[in-house]
Design a protein around this motif. Sequence first.
Motif, mmCIF file in Angstrom:
data_model
loop_
_atom_site.group_PDB
_atom_site.id
_atom_site.type_symbol
_atom_site.label_atom_id
_atom_site.label_comp_id
_atom_site.label_asym_id
_atom_site.label_seq_id
_atom_site.Cartn_x
_atom_site.Cartn_y
_atom_site.Cartn_z
ATOM 1 N N ALA A 63 0.828 -1.208 0.000
ATOM 2 C CA ALA A 63 0.000 0.000 0.000
ATOM 3 C C ALA A 63 0.861 1.256 0.000
ATOM 4 N N SER A 67 1.505 3.944 -3.150
ATOM 5 C CA SER A 67 1.287 5.367 -2.900
ATOM 6 C C SER A 67 2.506 6.184 -3.309
ATOM 7 N N PHE A 194 -3.460 4.309 -1.249
ATOM 8 C CA PHE A 194 -3.680 2.866 -1.180
ATOM 9 C C PHE A 194 -3.751 2.358 0.261
ATOM 10 N N MET A 195 -3.798 3.253 1.216
ATOM 11 C CA MET A 195 -3.854 2.842 2.615
ATOM 12 C C MET A 195 -5.114 2.014 2.873
ATOM 13 N N GLU A 196 -4.935 0.822 3.425
ATOM 14 C CA GLU A 196 -6.059 -0.059 3.702
ATOM 15 C C GLU A 196 -6.871 0.453 4.894
ATOM 16 N N GLU A 206 -5.503 -2.843 -0.593
ATOM 17 C CA GLU A 206 -4.955 -1.581 -1.097
ATOM 18 C C GLU A 206 -5.560 -1.171 -2.436
#
Length: 223
Positions: A63, A67, A194-196, A206
């Motif tokens: 993730a 990013s 893309f942070m979960e 992500e």
Amino acid sequence: MIFVETHTYALGWAMGIDEAAEEIHRQLQVTDNHSLPCVRTIKRLQTLDEVCLWTDSGSTRIAESRSRGFHQARLTMREPSDIWFSVDDDCEATFESLKWMLEAVRDRSGICIAPYWARLSNERTPGINCNLPPVADGERRVFRKLSNGGLVTAANYGGMGLVATSKAAVDLIAEHNQYIGYIDTEGTERIPLFMEYLDNRFWLGEDLAFFRRVPPSVTIEAL
């Protein structure tokens, strides 16, 4: 220009981070059936436009790595026709598919996903790593025609293995998510696209987390 982002952690683990980056460039010079699938894809992209390649062979946090790739793409792209292209190391697309993806995003200034088989165990039913809006009973799915037989249709989200995004869409996505900036270990402020996160107790990976952060103004389509 096509800003190509790829992640080759397996190669970095096997060879070392610096050696993996050198190996990718070596394979791009001499590309054959033994080259990584992503290398063969990048080689085809090089016949369609100038390619700026960004690789990450060391990160175990996909993730964050994706990013960083988005951040670098945004810094690098200058012309309205520039495209950010994400290709995973185990994904490959034909020349025709790549040409359609580039055409689709340049026509609509959006995102185009190439559906591909999800990597599942033998006991599970194979599935395509792409989600489309449902079609009501009695209605037909709408397709948009591209040149030489290509077709795209509206999509919700998909895996990031093969995704093309226009510069205009990149700028809109960044502007829409500027409130969630973070400082990385290098002291650089980036957007963790893309942070979960959890949504109604459902874990968003992500890739799905990224598409949830895409504003409605950006068109998402799939081949």
